[in-house]
Design a protein around this motif. Structure first.
Motif, PDB file in Angstrom:
ATOM      1  N   HIS A  30       0.811  -1.222   0.000  1.00  0.00           N
ATOM      2  CA  HIS A  30       0.000   0.000   0.000  1.00  0.00           C
ATOM      3  C   HIS A  30       0.841   1.267   0.000  1.00  0.00           C
ATOM      4  O   HIS A  30       0.321   2.346  -0.295  1.00  0.00           O
ATOM      5  CB  HIS A  30      -0.925   0.008   1.221  1.00  0.00           C
ATOM      6  CG  HIS A  30      -1.834  -1.171   1.288  1.00  0.00           C
ATOM      7  ND1 HIS A  30      -2.923  -1.329   0.462  1.00  0.00           N
ATOM      8  CD2 HIS A  30      -1.818  -2.277   2.078  1.00  0.00           C
ATOM      9  CE1 HIS A  30      -3.545  -2.461   0.743  1.00  0.00           C
ATOM     10  NE2 HIS A  30      -2.886  -3.057   1.717  1.00  0.00           N
ATOM     11  N   GLY A  31       2.115   1.162   0.388  1.00  0.00           N
ATOM     12  CA  GLY A  31       2.955   2.345   0.403  1.00  0.00           C
ATOM     13  C   GLY A  31       4.055   2.250   1.437  1.00  0.00           C
ATOM     14  O   GLY A  31       4.124   1.300   2.214  1.00  0.00           O
ATOM     15  N   ASP A  32       4.933   3.257   1.418  1.00  0.00           N
ATOM     16  CA  ASP A  32       6.041   3.287   2.376  1.00  0.00           C
ATOM     17  C   ASP A  32       5.573   3.633   3.788  1.00  0.00           C
ATOM     18  O   ASP A  32       6.180   3.217   4.775  1.00  0.00           O
ATOM     19  CB  ASP A  32       7.095   4.310   1.937  1.00  0.00           C
ATOM     20  CG  ASP A  32       7.778   3.919   0.636  1.00  0.00           C
ATOM     21  OD1 ASP A  32       7.567   2.782   0.179  1.00  0.00           O
ATOM     22  OD2 ASP A  32       8.499   4.763   0.079  1.00  0.00           O
ATOM     23  N   VAL A  33       4.508   4.420   3.873  1.00  0.00           N
ATOM     24  CA  VAL A  33       3.858   4.747   5.146  1.00  0.00           C
ATOM     25  C   VAL A  33       2.365   4.524   4.948  1.00  0.00           C
ATOM     26  O   VAL A  33       1.787   4.982   3.961  1.00  0.00           O
ATOM     27  CB  VAL A  33       4.127   6.204   5.579  1.00  0.00           C
ATOM     28  CG1 VAL A  33       3.463   6.501   6.929  1.00  0.00           C
ATOM     29  CG2 VAL A  33       5.625   6.481   5.658  1.00  0.00           C
ATOM     30  N   VAL A  34       1.732   3.809   5.876  1.00  0.00           N
ATOM     31  CA  VAL A  34       0.325   3.423   5.738  1.00  0.00           C
ATOM     32  C   VAL A  34      -0.396   3.735   7.042  1.00  0.00           C
ATOM     33  O   VAL A  34       0.144   3.514   8.131  1.00  0.00           O
ATOM     34  CB  VAL A  34       0.199   1.908   5.414  1.00  0.00           C
ATOM     35  CG1 VAL A  34      -1.264   1.528   5.208  1.00  0.00           C
ATOM     36  CG2 VAL A  34       1.030   1.549   4.187  1.00  0.00           C
ATOM     37  N   ARG A  35      -1.631   4.238   6.931  1.00  0.00           N
ATOM     38  CA  ARG A  35      -2.436   4.491   8.125  1.00  0.00           C
ATOM     39  C   ARG A  35      -3.184   3.224   8.541  1.00  0.00           C
ATOM     40  O   ARG A  35      -3.731   2.509   7.707  1.00  0.00           O
ATOM     41  CB  ARG A  35      -3.447   5.603   7.880  1.00  0.00           C
ATOM     42  CG  ARG A  35      -2.886   7.010   7.975  1.00  0.00           C
ATOM     43  CD  ARG A  35      -3.973   8.059   7.780  1.00  0.00           C
ATOM     44  NE  ARG A  35      -4.550   7.955   6.453  1.00  0.00           N
ATOM     45  CZ  ARG A  35      -5.860   8.012   6.181  1.00  0.00           C
ATOM     46  NH1 ARG A  35      -6.733   8.137   7.174  1.00  0.00           N
ATOM     47  NH2 ARG A  35      -6.293   7.927   4.945  1.00  0.00           N
TER      48      ARG A  35
END
Length: 456
Positions: free
Chosen positions: A49-54
């Motif tokens: 989903h990405g390098d930083v995910v919520r």
């Protein structure tokens, strides 16, 4: 990519993005249910989903970091401190005044107190104890008998920690007690971290009563250790004496609670992580007999057939690589958290002050983007000519920066020595009733590993 290129210095606020939200959140619980049902798979999949995910944990928003470079930036930046769901869940065990949970000046003072015990030049003094305990395992195990790897791993880990750091010759009868209490406490603390139900954990349900009993017994055990040392009147040159004589920033003796929390931090997390790693090493030796044979051959070549000792450890290249590769695939510490102390950024994403950040060494160390054959057990990947291809911070089993585990050399030495000693005498087979699937708590360990020790 270097840490400097991703360090969390925020660009203009308008340029910062909101991290994407991971799918699968459940109303009320958020992603907590996924972290209970299959946490390793869930954390390992977040990189898609990405390098930083919520993430959502109950009502809270938590930020997950999924790349080696950003975990390095997170660990090294003053914008983040030791805090968050993991450390809040551990407070009941570790307290607020020990080196594991303290921040700022208190943490720096505490590290100065304990660091001399773990200096590289101090490790040889522990060599005879490590040798004795490693070889005691091979003597206690009888050819063909079934080994309870949980009990045996905790026994040797606790005895080495107690004898080297606390000069304790009294831990045999407490090792099993410590093992059982820690398993219950760490399992309960993990539930409290990912499913924060607050007051419900204070209700008199059986699981809550079991958790409270185990936690109380752990603290009682530590109090017994401190009281026995004081009653003895002895002051051996060890870490416990250093703590009992330590001063605070005003030059006054440190308080009883800080002494207690420091002993807890030395004895419990260290014993848990080392014991868990020993269990995985035994599992690896059974699952990969070709590497067990290579370790045995290397030990015989290095020692000339003599019992392996501390002085041989540095020359046991393949043995050390087996240990590192086992730690890569099955890290005892598989999840860590930090908290932002100011509005900042990671990887171009906005991180607000007070936000909790989570990352998984398990996921980072198994990422196909960092490792060729990422799920293969391949100790040779740690040969110098191949290890240089591993991205920075893709393998940090003892963390980095000012939160790096002070006992890294101490732990690696005993793990290599134990692996060499048992491999020189035995090969291992799974025994009936063994369950080597992963038990997830605050740490990872096999559910109930049972092996037969077979002579070569």
């Amino acid at each position: 990519m270097t840490v400097e290129s991703v360090k969390p210095v925020a660009p203009e606020a308008a340029e910062l993005r909101e991290p994407p939200l991971a799918g699968g959140a459940v109303p009320g619980l958020g992603h907590g249910l996924k972290l209970v049902r299959d946490p390793l798979a869930f954390m390992s999949g977040l990189g898609e989903h990405g390098d930083v995910v919520r993430l959502r944990l109950g009502p809270k928003t938590v930020y997950a970091v999924t790349t080696p470079a950003l975990t390095g930036a997170l660990a090294l930046s003053p914008d983040f401190k030791i805090d968050g769901p993991l450390w809040e869940s551990l407070e009941g065990l570790l307290g607020k005044e020990g080196v594991a949970t303290a921040n700022g000046p208190r943490h720096r003072r505490q590290r100065r107190t304990i660091q001399p015990a773990f200096r590289l030049d101090a490790i040889p003094d522990y060599g005879p104890v490590m040798e004795e305990e490693a070889h005691a395992l091979t003597v206690r195990w009888r050819p063909g008998e079934t080994i309870d790897c949980t009990s045996e791993s905790f026994r040797v880990a606790v005895r080495i920690a107690a004898r080297c750091l606390l000069r304790g010759e009294y831990m045999d009868e407490r090792a099993e007690r410590l093992s059982n209490d820690l398993a219950t406490v760490f399992r309960g603390m993990y539930r409290r971290m990912v499913v924060p139900l607050g007051p419900l954990y204070r209700l008199p349900f059986p699981a809550n009563r079991e958790f409270n009993r185990a936690l109380a017994d752990l603290h009682l055990l530590v109090d017994e250790i401190v009281a026995e040392r004081r009653a003895s009147g002895q002051k051996p040159d060890d870490l416990l004496t250093a703590l009992l004589e330590a001063k605070d920033d005003n030059g006054d003796p440190i308080g009883e609670q800080e002494i207690h929390d420091q002993v807890v931090a030395i004895l419990t997390p260290g014993s848990e992580t080392v014991a868990s790693t020993i269990m995985w090493l035994l599992q690896v030796l059974a699952e990969h007999p070709e590497h067990a044979e290579k370790v045995r051959t290397e030990v015989e070549s290095v020692t000339g057939g003599r019992p392996v000792g501390f002085e041989h450890v540095r020359s046991l290249t393949h043995t050390n690589n087996v240990v590192v590769e086992a730690m890569r695939l099955r890290p005892a510490v598989w999840i860590l958290t930090r908290r932002a102390v100011t509005d900042t950024a990671l990887g171009g994403y906005r991180i607000p002050a007070g936000a909790d950040i989570v990352y998984s060494p398990y996921a980072i160390q198994r990422d196909a983007r960092s490792y060729e054959g990422h799920l293969d057990f391949d100790p040779d990947r740690w040969r110098p000519e191949r290890a240089k291809d591993v991205p920075k911070y893709a393998m940090s089993p003892f963390s980095v920066g000012n939160r790096k585990c002070p006992s890294d050399h101490f732990s690696m030495t005993q793990l290599s020595l134990i692996t060499a000693a048992v491999s020189a005498k035995y090969r291992f087979e799974q025994a009936g009733g063994s369950d080597d699937t992963t038990r997830v708590g605050i740490t990872l360990r096999p559910h109930d590993l049972r092996l037969r020790a077979m002579p070569w």
